[in-house]
Write a protein that holds these residues in place. Sequence first.
Motif, PDB file in Angstrom:
ATOM      1  N   PRO A  62       0.721  -1.192   0.060  1.00 27.84           N
ATOM      2  CA  PRO A  62      -0.134  -0.066  -0.025  1.00 27.84           C
ATOM      3  C   PRO A  62       1.054   1.282   0.030  1.00 27.84           C
ATOM      4  CG  PRO A  62      -0.743  -1.396   1.775  1.00 27.84           C
ATOM      5  CD  PRO A  62       0.592  -2.191   1.153  1.00 27.84           C
ATOM      6  N   GLY A  88      -3.755  -3.260   0.622  1.00 28.94           N
ATOM      7  CA  GLY A  88      -4.387  -2.228   0.091  1.00 28.94           C
ATOM      8  C   GLY A  88      -3.724  -1.350  -1.189  1.00 28.94           C
ATOM      9  N   GLY A  89      -4.208  -0.329  -1.472  1.00 27.95           N
ATOM     10  CA  GLY A  89      -3.774   0.296  -2.736  1.00 27.95           C
ATOM     11  C   GLY A  89      -2.902   1.684  -2.551  1.00 27.95           C
ATOM     12  N   ARG A  91      -3.562   5.287  -0.257  1.00 33.94           N
ATOM     13  CA  ARG A  91      -4.247   6.106   0.905  1.00 33.94           C
ATOM     14  C   ARG A  91      -3.820   7.299   0.548  1.00 33.94           C
ATOM     15  NH1 ARG A  91      -2.898   1.523   5.215  1.00 33.94           N
ATOM     16  NH2 ARG A  91      -4.098  -0.147   4.143  1.00 33.94           N
TER      17      ARG A  91
END
Length: 151
Positions: A62, A88-89, A91
């Motif tokens: 992420p 996750g990708g 933020r």
Amino acid sequence: MPDRLRRRLVSAAPCALITGGGAVASPSKVVRVSVFTEALAALTDPAATVVLTAGDYQIDNPLVLTGRSGRLEFAPGARLRARNSDAGGVRFVQSFSLTLVGFRIDWAVAPSTRSHFGAGLMFVECVDTEVRDCGVTNAPGAGLHFDVCQG
């Protein structure tokens, strides 16, 4: 020539060029996330623009970007590719006056578990954020997540 039009190379490879407070990142093939993050370093002013040209920008973990401001545009054919199927990708944290247009991120394999921490695109404590024409495929969590944001 006005100072705002000065140009400087962001990385040693000819991948990202800052112009007038913005940047153009242009991969010749699949490139590591460093090109993407170096181009995003230009997003420090609401007038800044970062344009990612067609190609795949590979991320393994992420990305957490704090205090970004400006406009991020993905040209047709530009996308982030996440290799870690359970992470996750991108933020954005405590960003302001941020606009994302055409943002694309995908995971090659659908994750084995789901989590809100695995959001494809997440905004935390951001102010005046605009997201248009974006796409998230196979994220380990929500495609788009806003947490304690205003505007």
